[in-house]
Design a protein around this motif. Sequence first.
Motif, short mmCIF file in Angstrom:
data_model
loop_
_atom_site.label_atom_id
_atom_site.label_comp_id
_atom_site.label_asym_id
_atom_site.label_seq_id
_atom_site.Cartn_x
_atom_site.Cartn_y
_atom_site.Cartn_z
N GLU A 14 11.96 -8.82 -2.97
CA GLU A 14 10.69 -9.41 -2.53
C GLU A 14 9.51 -8.57 -3.01
N ASN A 15 9.62 -7.24 -2.87
CA ASN A 15 8.53 -6.38 -3.30
C ASN A 15 8.29 -6.48 -4.81
N ILE A 16 9.36 -6.49 -5.57
CA ILE A 16 9.22 -6.57 -7.03
C ILE A 16 8.57 -7.88 -7.44
N GLU A 17 8.94 -8.96 -6.77
CA GLU A 17 8.34 -10.27 -7.07
C GLU A 17 6.85 -10.26 -6.75
N ASN A 18 6.47 -9.64 -5.64
CA ASN A 18 5.06 -9.60 -5.25
C ASN A 18 4.25 -8.67 -6.14
N ILE A 19 4.87 -7.58 -6.59
CA ILE A 19 4.18 -6.68 -7.52
C ILE A 19 3.95 -7.38 -8.86
N ALA A 20 4.94 -8.13 -9.31
CA ALA A 20 4.84 -8.81 -10.59
C ALA A 20 3.74 -9.87 -10.59
N ALA A 21 3.38 -10.35 -9.41
CA ALA A 21 2.35 -11.39 -9.32
C ALA A 21 0.94 -10.82 -9.44
N THR A 22 0.80 -9.49 -9.47
CA THR A 22 -0.51 -8.86 -9.57
C THR A 22 -0.82 -8.50 -11.02
N SER A 23 -2.04 -8.03 -11.23
CA SER A 23 -2.45 -7.57 -12.56
C SER A 23 -2.22 -6.07 -12.74
N ALA A 24 -1.54 -5.45 -11.77
CA ALA A 24 -1.37 -3.99 -11.78
C ALA A 24 -0.59 -3.51 -12.99
N GLN A 25 -1.02 -2.37 -13.52
CA GLN A 25 -0.34 -1.73 -14.64
C GLN A 25 0.29 -0.39 -14.24
N GLN A 26 -0.02 0.06 -13.02
CA GLN A 26 0.51 1.33 -12.55
C GLN A 26 0.58 1.32 -11.03
N ILE A 27 1.60 1.95 -10.49
CA ILE A 27 1.77 2.04 -9.04
C ILE A 27 1.65 3.50 -8.61
N VAL A 28 0.94 3.73 -7.51
CA VAL A 28 0.85 5.07 -6.91
C VAL A 28 1.19 4.92 -5.44
N THR A 29 1.92 5.87 -4.91
CA THR A 29 2.29 5.84 -3.50
C THR A 29 2.10 7.21 -2.88
N THR A 30 1.76 7.23 -1.60
CA THR A 30 1.62 8.50 -0.88
C THR A 30 2.93 8.91 -0.22
N CYS A 31 3.94 8.07 -0.29
CA CYS A 31 5.23 8.35 0.36
C CYS A 31 6.28 8.72 -0.68
N PRO A 32 6.86 9.93 -0.63
CA PRO A 32 7.91 10.31 -1.57
C PRO A 32 9.13 9.41 -1.52
N HIS A 33 9.41 8.83 -0.36
CA HIS A 33 10.56 7.93 -0.25
C HIS A 33 10.29 6.64 -0.99
N CYS A 34 9.06 6.11 -0.85
CA CYS A 34 8.68 4.93 -1.63
C CYS A 34 8.66 5.28 -3.12
N TYR A 35 8.12 6.44 -3.46
CA TYR A 35 8.04 6.86 -4.86
C TYR A 35 9.43 6.94 -5.48
N ASN A 36 10.35 7.59 -4.79
CA ASN A 36 11.70 7.74 -5.31
C ASN A 36 12.38 6.38 -5.48
N THR A 37 12.16 5.50 -4.51
CA THR A 37 12.82 4.19 -4.53
C THR A 37 12.26 3.29 -5.63
N LEU A 38 10.93 3.21 -5.70
CA LEU A 38 10.31 2.36 -6.72
C LEU A 38 10.55 2.90 -8.12
N ASN A 39 10.48 4.21 -8.26
CA ASN A 39 10.57 4.81 -9.58
C ASN A 39 12.00 4.88 -10.12
N LYS A 40 12.99 4.80 -9.24
CA LYS A 40 14.39 4.89 -9.67
C LYS A 40 15.16 3.62 -9.32
#
Length: 661
Positions: free
Chosen positions: A484-510
């Motif tokens: 669901e998150n990937i689908e919603n991210i793909a619907a935006t014009s974003a070219q880069q993601i930044v997160t303040t949570c290391p757990h989110c960072y690790n999950t999204l980045n890997k």
Amino acid sequence: MEYTREIYWNIGQSLGVLLPMYLLAIAAVAFLTYQFSRRIKVYRQGQPLDRCDQWPTRLKQAIRGTLLQSRVLYQRLPGTAHALFFWGFLLLFIGTLLIFIQADLTDPLFDVRFLTGPFYLWFSLILDLAGLVAIVMLAGLLIRRTLIRPPGLDNIKDDWIIHGLLLAILISGFIIEGARMAVTELGTPLALWSPVGLLVANSLAGFEEATLRSLHQVTWWGHLLLAILFIAIIPLTKLRHLFTTSTNYFFADLGPKGMLAAIDLENEETESYGAATITDLTWKDIFDADACTSCKRCQDRCPAWATDKPLSPMKLVKQVGEIAFQQPQANLPETLERDVIWSCTTCLACQESCPAAIEHVGKIVDVRRHLVLMEGEFPGDEVTAAMEQTEVNGNPFGLAFAGRGDWAQGLALVDANTENTDILYFVGCYASFDKRNQAVAKAFVTLCAAAGIKVAILGKTEKCCGEPMRKMGNEYLYQTLARENIENIAATSAQQIVTTCPHCYNTLNKDYREFGLTLPVQHYTDFLADLIKGGQLQLQPQETRCTYHDSCYLGRHNDRYQAPRSLLTAAGAQLSEMDKHGRESFCCGAGGGRILADETIGSRISEVRAEMAAATGTGTLVSSCPFCLTMFEDGIKGADLSDQLTPLDLAELLVKRLPAA
């Protein structure tokens, strides 16, 4: 005089000598091979796993780990002693191999002798010193194991057999050399190139030559039998790690570090998920048990074990081996025990410190997957409730998903669906709904605005990244959230993601890469450090004293240690490190989904960490993870340290250093 010696002095090279010697050696090697073949059949009980890809990289890794002892040296004093012993013993093995090559191959077949002249002198000196170092280091390790006895270092029969056998081999080797030198080299310049042998020779100099020759012969054959015994018992004792640990370096996970293998939930032929029996684990999980040297480094570093939880990573790995070899039908959750399985924070301290490249965390999560997906079991009702709330509202708090972006009211954000944005800020559950962490999110957006960065958020379409659910074993919920998150991210014009949570960072980045997320992902500490380095973000340094906590998921999971410290320096902070920091940082207790669970066994990990921070005397504990900040808020109160220590996120410290408008 010629600088050399007679290889089989006082023994001879008759068929009566060589034949039994080679027959014994061949028998020992054959026995070793047979015993290892039996163990390989046990490894094959596990599921297939490809660990032979990228073999040049794996080969380099194995050579580096074995010959340079790079992972062993991580534990400074015992590791150095083990490495020095290994190098000494390795040189002695090479020396023995060279003697065999000359005595049994080049000399009789081609009349070629290379153990002569200056080469022989250095050969003698190096082997003498190598033997001495090996004996001293082995004796030191024996004293540590028997007299010093660090807590948790259990002695078993293998330890006594191995230490006794190795010492007997090394000492008998010097007795052989000393007896030979007492007869043939005393008083010659050649003797000076074997200093330890010379010392033994001088102590034997008063004996008759016949006595020395008898001593030499008896000890030589005894030494040979000990060496043959050494080879034969390798697969039957902890000595097997000579092969298994070295091989495990080749089979080690090449990354991304700490990444779990996704379960194919759409495979209709799958009847069970997770690990219920040993055959549900991989062959590498079983092989790890044979590679384990019981050094207890993982246990020493484990925050669960340090706070009186029942989890010992070392004992768990050894138990897996015992189950595989002795009771393969045993139920893993029952045999390993549920409290052990649920205690893990997945901090990776065990794996980072392991000198044998053992992978502990995956085994634990696989058992959790079975408990959750097949038995519907969680460590407590509070975890069950958090899972249900996440299924309904996309967050473990059970708050309405429509209010996920309410914290950002009044901030200058852009709509990523209709406007161009520099970054998409993946906020995470805590920064979205927890008032304490909402302040961190606001501070980060303010810092971005000061640097001229356009920030967008998903708002109500953002869901929990799913990391706590996955580490708790709920792979189904994680994958649902991820897609669901990937689908919603793909619907935006974003070219880069930044997160303040290391757990989110690790999950999204890997982990999200498996499901098609391709955008670059950064943790905010790296992102802000880049802005400062590029001159886009200006700070006014103000001197302050603080200590910094390395989040497990930013540090060990992703090796991000420098950026937070560079930001503290830019802010004018005087950093006092805790004893356990950087790669050796102590967990806050929230990882592995434990943020959702009550800590009811032993002492609270967060309180122990808070006490470490208070010991620095700085008064401020800085972190860069919402889980850590939440745990420290509770841990400081629980340890009654509120008047000594204030928890602060790095973004909150930095925003106070922005130039006045």
